[in-house]
Design a protein around this motif. Structure first.
Motif, PDB file in Angstrom:
ATOM      1  N   ALA A 190       1.500  -1.243  -0.026  1.00 20.36           N
ATOM      2  CA  ALA A 190       0.047   0.277  -0.070  1.00 20.36           C
ATOM      3  C   ALA A 190       0.758   0.986   0.275  1.00 20.36           C
ATOM      4  CB  ALA A 190      -0.943   0.000   1.123  1.00 20.36           C
ATOM      5  N   LEU A 191       0.132   1.687  -1.242  1.00 14.77           N
ATOM      6  CA  LEU A 191       1.222   3.016  -0.730  1.00 14.77           C
ATOM      7  C   LEU A 191      -0.211   4.628  -0.622  1.00 14.77           C
ATOM      8  CD1 LEU A 191       3.893   5.005  -1.443  1.00 14.77           C
ATOM      9  CD2 LEU A 191       2.707   5.155  -4.197  1.00 14.77           C
ATOM     10  N   SER A 192       0.632   5.881   0.432  1.00 15.25           N
ATOM     11  CA  SER A 192      -0.263   6.521   0.676  1.00 15.25           C
ATOM     12  C   SER A 192       0.830   8.037   0.460  1.00 15.25           C
ATOM     13  CB  SER A 192      -0.752   6.823   2.230  1.00 15.25           C
ATOM     14  OG  SER A 192      -0.302   6.485   3.194  1.00 15.25           O
ATOM     15  N   VAL A 193      -0.224   8.881  -0.755  1.00 13.74           N
ATOM     16  CA  VAL A 193       0.533  10.328  -0.148  1.00 13.74           C
ATOM     17  C   VAL A 193      -0.370  11.286  -0.522  1.00 13.74           C
ATOM     18  CG1 VAL A 193       1.675  11.751  -2.409  1.00 13.74           C
ATOM     19  CG2 VAL A 193       1.912   8.931  -1.903  1.00 13.74           C
ATOM     20  N   CYS A 194      -0.096  12.192   0.793  1.00  8.30           N
ATOM     21  CA  CYS A 194      -0.645  12.693   1.415  1.00  8.30           C
ATOM     22  C   CYS A 194       0.093  14.775   1.290  1.00  8.30           C
ATOM     23  CB  CYS A 194      -0.796  13.202   2.693  1.00  8.30           C
ATOM     24  SG  CYS A 194      -1.654  11.548   2.925  1.00  8.30           S
ATOM     25  N   LEU A 195      -0.554  14.986   0.407  1.00  6.92           N
ATOM     26  CA  LEU A 195       0.078  16.800  -0.268  1.00  6.92           C
ATOM     27  C   LEU A 195      -0.488  18.481   1.742  1.00  6.92           C
ATOM     28  CD1 LEU A 195      -0.831  17.741  -3.591  1.00  6.92           C
ATOM     29  CD2 LEU A 195       1.165  15.524  -2.127  1.00  6.92           C
ATOM     30  N   TYR A 196       0.644  18.667   2.240  1.00  5.32           N
ATOM     31  CA  TYR A 196      -0.674  19.324   2.895  1.00  5.32           C
ATOM     32  C   TYR A 196       0.289  21.054   2.373  1.00  5.32           C
ATOM     33  CZ  TYR A 196      -1.080  15.524   6.184  1.00  5.32           C
ATOM     34  OH  TYR A 196      -1.329  14.857   6.689  1.00  5.32           O
ATOM     35  N   GLY A 197      -0.535  21.879   2.875  1.00  5.20           N
ATOM     36  CA  GLY A 197       0.146  23.207   2.844  1.00  5.20           C
ATOM     37  C   GLY A 197      -1.037  24.596   2.377  1.00  5.20           C
ATOM     38  N   PRO A 198      -1.143  25.376   3.242  1.00  2.33           N
ATOM     39  CA  PRO A 198      -2.588  26.210   3.295  1.00  2.33           C
ATOM     40  C   PRO A 198      -2.923  26.767   2.112  1.00  2.33           C
ATOM     41  CG  PRO A 198      -0.160  27.106   4.679  1.00  2.33           C
ATOM     42  CD  PRO A 198       0.180  25.942   4.331  1.00  2.33           C
ATOM     43  N   GLU A 199      -2.580  26.999   1.282  1.00  2.00           N
ATOM     44  CA  GLU A 199      -2.856  26.893  -0.191  1.00  2.00           C
ATOM     45  C   GLU A 199      -3.004  26.068  -1.168  1.00  2.00           C
ATOM     46  OE1 GLU A 199       0.148  30.047  -1.690  1.00  2.00           O
ATOM     47  OE2 GLU A 199       0.162  31.015   0.436  1.00  2.00           O
ATOM     48  N   ILE A 200      -3.204  24.549  -0.276  1.00  4.10           N
ATOM     49  CA  ILE A 200      -3.500  23.795  -1.333  1.00  4.10           C
ATOM     50  C   ILE A 200      -5.204  23.995  -1.284  1.00  4.10           C
ATOM     51  CG2 ILE A 200      -3.321  21.521  -1.929  1.00  4.10           C
ATOM     52  CD1 ILE A 200      -0.426  20.798  -0.583  1.00  4.10           C
ATOM     53  N   SER A 201      -4.926  24.228  -2.747  1.00  4.42           N
ATOM     54  CA  SER A 201      -6.371  24.005  -2.899  1.00  4.42           C
ATOM     55  C   SER A 201      -7.182  22.778  -4.074  1.00  4.42           C
ATOM     56  CB  SER A 201      -7.387  25.415  -3.532  1.00  4.42           C
ATOM     57  OG  SER A 201      -6.120  25.306  -4.964  1.00  4.42           O
ATOM     58  N   ALA A 202      -8.677  22.428  -3.963  1.00  8.39           N
ATOM     59  CA  ALA A 202      -8.830  21.313  -4.740  1.00  8.39           C
ATOM     60  C   ALA A 202      -8.290  21.439  -6.453  1.00  8.39           C
ATOM     61  CB  ALA A 202     -10.370  20.998  -4.766  1.00  8.39           C
ATOM     62  N   GLU A 203      -8.510  22.718  -7.293  1.00  8.63           N
ATOM     63  CA  GLU A 203      -7.871  22.210  -8.260  1.00  8.63           C
ATOM     64  C   GLU A 203      -6.185  21.826  -7.891  1.00  8.63           C
ATOM     65  OE1 GLU A 203      -7.020  22.764 -12.368  1.00  8.63           O
ATOM     66  OE2 GLU A 203      -8.996  23.793 -11.487  1.00  8.63           O
ATOM     67  N   THR A 204      -5.195  22.113  -7.329  1.00 11.56           N
ATOM     68  CA  THR A 204      -3.514  22.031  -7.057  1.00 11.56           C
ATOM     69  C   THR A 204      -4.034  20.346  -6.965  1.00 11.56           C
ATOM     70  OG1 THR A 204      -3.182  23.953  -6.217  1.00 11.56           O
ATOM     71  CG2 THR A 204      -2.119  22.121  -5.765  1.00 11.56           C
ATOM     72  N   PHE A 205      -4.760  20.107  -6.409  1.00 11.08           N
ATOM     73  CA  PHE A 205      -4.356  18.239  -6.081  1.00 11.08           C
ATOM     74  C   PHE A 205      -5.068  17.531  -6.961  1.00 11.08           C
ATOM     75  CE2 PHE A 205      -6.937  14.405  -4.506  1.00 11.08           C
ATOM     76  CZ  PHE A 205      -5.571  13.668  -3.838  1.00 11.08           C
ATOM     77  N   HIS A 206      -6.257  18.379  -7.617  1.00 10.34           N
ATOM     78  CA  HIS A 206      -6.850  17.548  -9.326  1.00 10.34           C
ATOM     79  C   HIS A 206      -5.410  17.546 -10.054  1.00 10.34           C
ATOM     80  CE1 HIS A 206      -9.075  16.035 -12.042  1.00 10.34           C
ATOM     81  NE2 HIS A 206      -8.754  17.484 -12.614  1.00 10.34           N
ATOM     82  N   GLN A 207      -4.768  18.873 -10.298  1.00 10.76           N
ATOM     83  CA  GLN A 207      -3.224  18.193 -11.464  1.00 10.76           C
ATOM     84  C   GLN A 207      -2.704  17.464 -10.487  1.00 10.76           C
ATOM     85  OE1 GLN A 207      -4.152  19.974 -14.422  1.00 10.76           O
ATOM     86  NE2 GLN A 207      -5.818  21.066 -13.498  1.00 10.76           N
ATOM     87  N   PHE A 208      -2.494  17.232  -8.886  1.00  8.26           N
ATOM     88  CA  PHE A 208      -0.710  15.848  -8.766  1.00  8.26           C
ATOM     89  C   PHE A 208      -1.929  15.457  -9.231  1.00  8.26           C
ATOM     90  CE2 PHE A 208      -1.463  13.640  -5.058  1.00  8.26           C
ATOM     91  CZ  PHE A 208       0.388  13.052  -5.178  1.00  8.26           C
ATOM     92  N   MET A 209      -3.182  14.202  -8.929  1.00  7.49           N
ATOM     93  CA  MET A 209      -3.420  13.393  -9.112  1.00  7.49           C
ATOM     94  C   MET A 209      -3.470  13.281 -10.988  1.00  7.49           C
ATOM     95  SD  MET A 209      -4.740  11.786  -6.839  1.00  7.49           S
ATOM     96  CE  MET A 209      -5.822  10.525  -6.897  1.00  7.49           C
TER      97      MET A 209
END
Length: 247
Positions: free
Chosen positions: A89-108
């Motif tokens: 299993a692999l989990s990758v979690c991003l953290y940061g006050p300015e991370i938005s849903a758009e940023t996370f979608h682009q990461f995915m």
């Protein structure tokens, strides 16, 4: 507050049931920018993590807490798994006050290219992951390099990311299965995030068709714009293989 606060709390509680060992990747040499894994055939691999004949889980979430990078491992060492197919299993979690849903979608969308590196071939779908490790006498060093490389590439691609938390669960079937069940449950929320991102762009990807205006609504202008964007992206992909997808 991020979209996944409750899921992050659940993930931390689930991982805490295992003996977690911190992995220091701060001084590890990373793979060169643009270095890809290429094809690793079954006969050329040292071991396989989360192969189709064993269990696997893939978890990605984000939070708005201001945290730094961290890598942790639980289960077996990769050296002890040489020549085998092991649950992973692999989990990758991003953290940061300015991370938005758009940023996370682009990461995915970009995860596949960010994760690939020489000697480490990644295949994944929404909730599962399958990794082949190329022939080596020290697969644990390859894992360490992968984590360091992934973290470095994420920071380079997304300036708003303050911290990346990676957890690898190796050859621990019960822990992997528990994460797989959670990942399946959280998938619906990931779908909702994607729908929200596209809605902000003015497009309902669930009901609208990219092939043309269906006549069900009056938004013909948006449909035409989306088709033009899709056409430009396809041309861009052909000209620049590393270009990211918008899907």
């Amino acid at each position: 507050m991020s979209f996944f606060e409750s899921e992050l709390t659940e993930l931390d509680a689930l991982l805490a049931k295992n003996t977690l060992c911190a992995l220091d990747v701060s001084n590890v040499e990373t793979a060169a920018t643009g270095a890809r894994a290429g094809l690793i055939l079954a006969g050329e691999s040292a071991l396989e993590l989360g192969a189709p004949d064993v269990s696997s889980a893939f978890v990605t979430l984000y939070g708005n807490a201001d945290k730094g990078d961290a890598v942790q491992i639980t289960g077996n060492t990769l050296k002890a798994c040489l020549g085998r197919h092991v649950p992973f299993a692999l989990s990758v979690c991003l953290y940061g006050p300015e991370i938005s849903a758009e940023t996370f979608h682009q990461f995915m969308l970009r995860f596949q290219r960010l994760a690939d590196m020489p000697g480490w071939m990644v295949k994944r779908d929404k909730t599962r992951v399958w990794i082949r490790v190329g022939r080596t006498n020290d697969p644990d060093a390859v894992l360490t390099r992968f984590c360091a490389t992934l973290i470095a590439r994420i920071h380079e691609a997304f300036a708003c990311v303050r911290g990346v938390h990676i957890t690898a669960v190796i050859d621990a079937p019960e822990a992997v299965q528990a994460l797989a069940e959670k990942s399946d449950l959280w998938q619906q929320k990931l779908i909702a995030l994607k729908a929200g991102v596209w809605k902000e762009r003015g497009f309902d990807y669930k009901s609208c068709q990219l092939s043309g205006h269906c006549g069900a609504c009056a938004d013909k202008k948006t449909c035409a714009s989306v088709r033009k964007i899709e056409a430009r992206v396809k041309v861009h992909r052909r000209e620049q293989p590393d270009a990211q997808s918008i899907e």
